[in-house]
Design a protein around this motif. Structure first.
Motif, PDB file in Angstrom:
ATOM      1  N   SER A   2       0.827  -1.206   0.000  1.00  0.00           N
ATOM      2  CA  SER A   2       0.000   0.000   0.000  1.00  0.00           C
ATOM      3  C   SER A   2       0.864   1.260   0.000  1.00  0.00           C
ATOM      4  O   SER A   2       0.494   2.270  -0.599  1.00  0.00           O
ATOM      5  CB  SER A   2      -0.930   0.001   1.216  1.00  0.00           C
ATOM      6  OG  SER A   2      -0.179  -0.001   2.416  1.00  0.00           O
ATOM      7  N   GLN A   3       2.050   1.197   0.652  1.00  0.00           N
ATOM      8  CA  GLN A   3       2.945   2.348   0.657  1.00  0.00           C
ATOM      9  C   GLN A   3       3.481   2.630  -0.746  1.00  0.00           C
ATOM     10  O   GLN A   3       3.563   3.787  -1.171  1.00  0.00           O
ATOM     11  CB  GLN A   3       4.110   2.123   1.628  1.00  0.00           C
ATOM     12  CG  GLN A   3       5.016   3.337   1.782  1.00  0.00           C
ATOM     13  CD  GLN A   3       6.139   3.105   2.770  1.00  0.00           C
ATOM     14  OE1 GLN A   3       6.386   1.976   3.200  1.00  0.00           O
ATOM     15  NE2 GLN A   3       6.827   4.164   3.142  1.00  0.00           N
ATOM     16  N   VAL A   4       3.821   1.577  -1.455  1.00  0.00           N
ATOM     17  CA  VAL A   4       4.289   1.738  -2.834  1.00  0.00           C
ATOM     18  C   VAL A   4       3.192   2.351  -3.701  1.00  0.00           C
ATOM     19  O   VAL A   4       3.436   3.267  -4.488  1.00  0.00           O
ATOM     20  CB  VAL A   4       4.735   0.376  -3.407  1.00  0.00           C
ATOM     21  CG1 VAL A   4       5.023   0.494  -4.897  1.00  0.00           C
ATOM     22  CG2 VAL A   4       5.961  -0.135  -2.669  1.00  0.00           C
ATOM     23  N   ARG A   5       1.962   1.857  -3.534  1.00  0.00           N
ATOM     24  CA  ARG A   5       0.848   2.387  -4.308  1.00  0.00           C
ATOM     25  C   ARG A   5       0.605   3.860  -3.972  1.00  0.00           C
ATOM     26  O   ARG A   5       0.320   4.669  -4.866  1.00  0.00           O
ATOM     27  CB  ARG A   5      -0.403   1.555  -4.042  1.00  0.00           C
ATOM     28  CG  ARG A   5      -1.598   1.930  -4.912  1.00  0.00           C
ATOM     29  CD  ARG A   5      -2.663   0.846  -4.886  1.00  0.00           C
ATOM     30  NE  ARG A   5      -3.071   0.508  -3.524  1.00  0.00           N
ATOM     31  CZ  ARG A   5      -2.811  -0.647  -2.922  1.00  0.00           C
ATOM     32  NH1 ARG A   5      -2.130  -1.589  -3.569  1.00  0.00           N
ATOM     33  NH2 ARG A   5      -3.231  -0.881  -1.696  1.00  0.00           N
ATOM     34  N   ASP A   6       0.718   4.223  -2.697  1.00  0.00           N
ATOM     35  CA  ASP A   6       0.522   5.617  -2.295  1.00  0.00           C
ATOM     36  C   ASP A   6       1.605   6.519  -2.882  1.00  0.00           C
ATOM     37  O   ASP A   6       1.324   7.649  -3.300  1.00  0.00           O
ATOM     38  CB  ASP A   6       0.520   5.734  -0.772  1.00  0.00           C
ATOM     39  CG  ASP A   6      -0.748   5.162  -0.146  1.00  0.00           C
ATOM     40  OD1 ASP A   6      -1.745   5.016  -0.873  1.00  0.00           O
ATOM     41  OD2 ASP A   6      -0.727   4.860   1.065  1.00  0.00           O
ATOM     42  N   ILE A   7       2.849   6.047  -2.885  1.00  0.00           N
ATOM     43  CA  ILE A   7       3.942   6.842  -3.436  1.00  0.00           C
ATOM     44  C   ILE A   7       3.710   7.116  -4.920  1.00  0.00           C
ATOM     45  O   ILE A   7       3.880   8.246  -5.399  1.00  0.00           O
ATOM     46  CB  ILE A   7       5.291   6.125  -3.209  1.00  0.00           C
ATOM     47  CG1 ILE A   7       5.662   6.134  -1.726  1.00  0.00           C
ATOM     48  CG2 ILE A   7       6.401   6.789  -4.034  1.00  0.00           C
ATOM     49  CD1 ILE A   7       6.895   5.316  -1.402  1.00  0.00           C
ATOM     50  N   ILE A   8       3.315   6.091  -5.652  1.00  0.00           N
ATOM     51  CA  ILE A   8       3.067   6.258  -7.089  1.00  0.00           C
ATOM     52  C   ILE A   8       1.875   7.175  -7.336  1.00  0.00           C
ATOM     53  O   ILE A   8       1.919   8.070  -8.190  1.00  0.00           O
ATOM     54  CB  ILE A   8       2.853   4.885  -7.746  1.00  0.00           C
ATOM     55  CG1 ILE A   8       4.125   4.040  -7.644  1.00  0.00           C
ATOM     56  CG2 ILE A   8       2.435   5.038  -9.204  1.00  0.00           C
ATOM     57  CD1 ILE A   8       3.973   2.620  -8.137  1.00  0.00           C
ATOM     58  N   SER A   9       0.804   6.975  -6.577  1.00  0.00           N
ATOM     59  CA  SER A   9      -0.388   7.804  -6.743  1.00  0.00           C
ATOM     60  C   SER A   9      -0.100   9.263  -6.410  1.00  0.00           C
ATOM     61  O   SER A   9      -0.555  10.173  -7.110  1.00  0.00           O
ATOM     62  CB  SER A   9      -1.514   7.267  -5.854  1.00  0.00           C
ATOM     63  OG  SER A   9      -2.657   8.089  -5.930  1.00  0.00           O
ATOM     64  N   ASP A  10       0.653   9.497  -5.334  1.00  0.00           N
ATOM     65  CA  ASP A  10       0.993  10.868  -4.958  1.00  0.00           C
ATOM     66  C   ASP A  10       1.809  11.553  -6.040  1.00  0.00           C
ATOM     67  O   ASP A  10       1.547  12.709  -6.399  1.00  0.00           O
ATOM     68  CB  ASP A  10       1.785  10.881  -3.642  1.00  0.00           C
ATOM     69  CG  ASP A  10       0.885  10.775  -2.424  1.00  0.00           C
ATOM     70  OD1 ASP A  10      -0.334  10.997  -2.575  1.00  0.00           O
ATOM     71  OD2 ASP A  10       1.385  10.473  -1.329  1.00  0.00           O
TER      72      ASP A  10
END
Length: 229
Positions: A2-10
């Motif tokens: 989820s952290q990886v997904r948040d970094i990409i989305s941000d």
């Protein structure tokens, strides 16, 4: 995960450096008269951002708080010099078009900001991913803005890609309609107009996503009660 997904989305959308943070507007407005220049500038900035984030994360244990900002600037300036020399050697025509804006990557607040707010607090892998995501969002913003201005101003997309990015990129060159468009689109005023419209469009999309959806009444609810609720 989820952290990886948040970094990409941000980096790409939610916290996009141009459309959300409204940083790095000098190169955004100056080099986006065509999509090719926007893509080239975005790619150069992304390369510096990935490498600087990774190096700051790798050396964070050796950099004290008292000298962290000068150390970050030194790392960034070294990487920008390497990118500048590489572009001058292998992408000379693009280097001539972008000109002064390549050395000015050193003072791009995006790169120093990510080093200070993210890279010095996280692992090398996550910092490199953050640089990739933020750089991709920046490149997307510059390329899209350049494409819209180029379409409106000259009726082409990625004009001169073969000369600026190499013969292999010639397939990107496209003319959408004959003749020229509105000259104002490739002038500085057109940059402000397109940037404002794109920021407004993003905020509208974000607002629609956050708006609560009306809930349907249960199937067995009488029409009168459903209307009242």
């Amino acid at each position: 995960m989820s952290q990886v997904r948040d970094i990409i989305s941000d980096g790409v959308w939610r916290n996009n450096v141009v459309f959300s943070q409204m940083l790095s507007l000098c190169p955004t407005l100056a080099v986006t008269s065509a999509a090719t220049q926007g893509l080239g500038m975005g790619a150069a900035t992304m390369a510096v951002l990935i490498a600087s984030n990774a190096l700051v994360a790798l050396l964070r244990g050796l950099i004290t708080d008292e000298v962290r900002i000068p150390a970050f600037v030194l790392i960034i300036a070294t990487l920008v010099t390497i990118v500048d020399l590489a572009m001058n050697a292998w992408l000379h025509e693009l280097h001539k078009v972008l000109g002064l804006f390549i050395p000015l990557i050193v003072v791009n607040c995006l790169i120093l900001g990510r080093a200070e707010s993210f890279a010095c607090k996280n692992s090398v892998a996550l910092s490199a991913l953050d640089g990739l995501a933020m750089g991709a969002g920046f490149t997307l913003a510059l390329t899209l803005m350049g494409a819209l201005r180029e379409i409106g101003g000259s009726g082409t997309v990625f004009s001169g890609a073969a000369n600026l990015l190499g013969p292999a990129m010639g397939v990107l060159e496209t003319r959408l309609y004959p003749g020229d468009g509105a000259l104002v689109m490739i002038l500085p005023a057109g940059g402000f107009i397109v940037l404002g419209l794109m920021i407004a469009a993003k905020r509208t999309l974000d607002a629609r996503k956050k708006a609560p959806r009306p809930q349907a009444a249960p199937a067995d609810t009488p029409p009168s009660l459903a209307a009242a609720s």
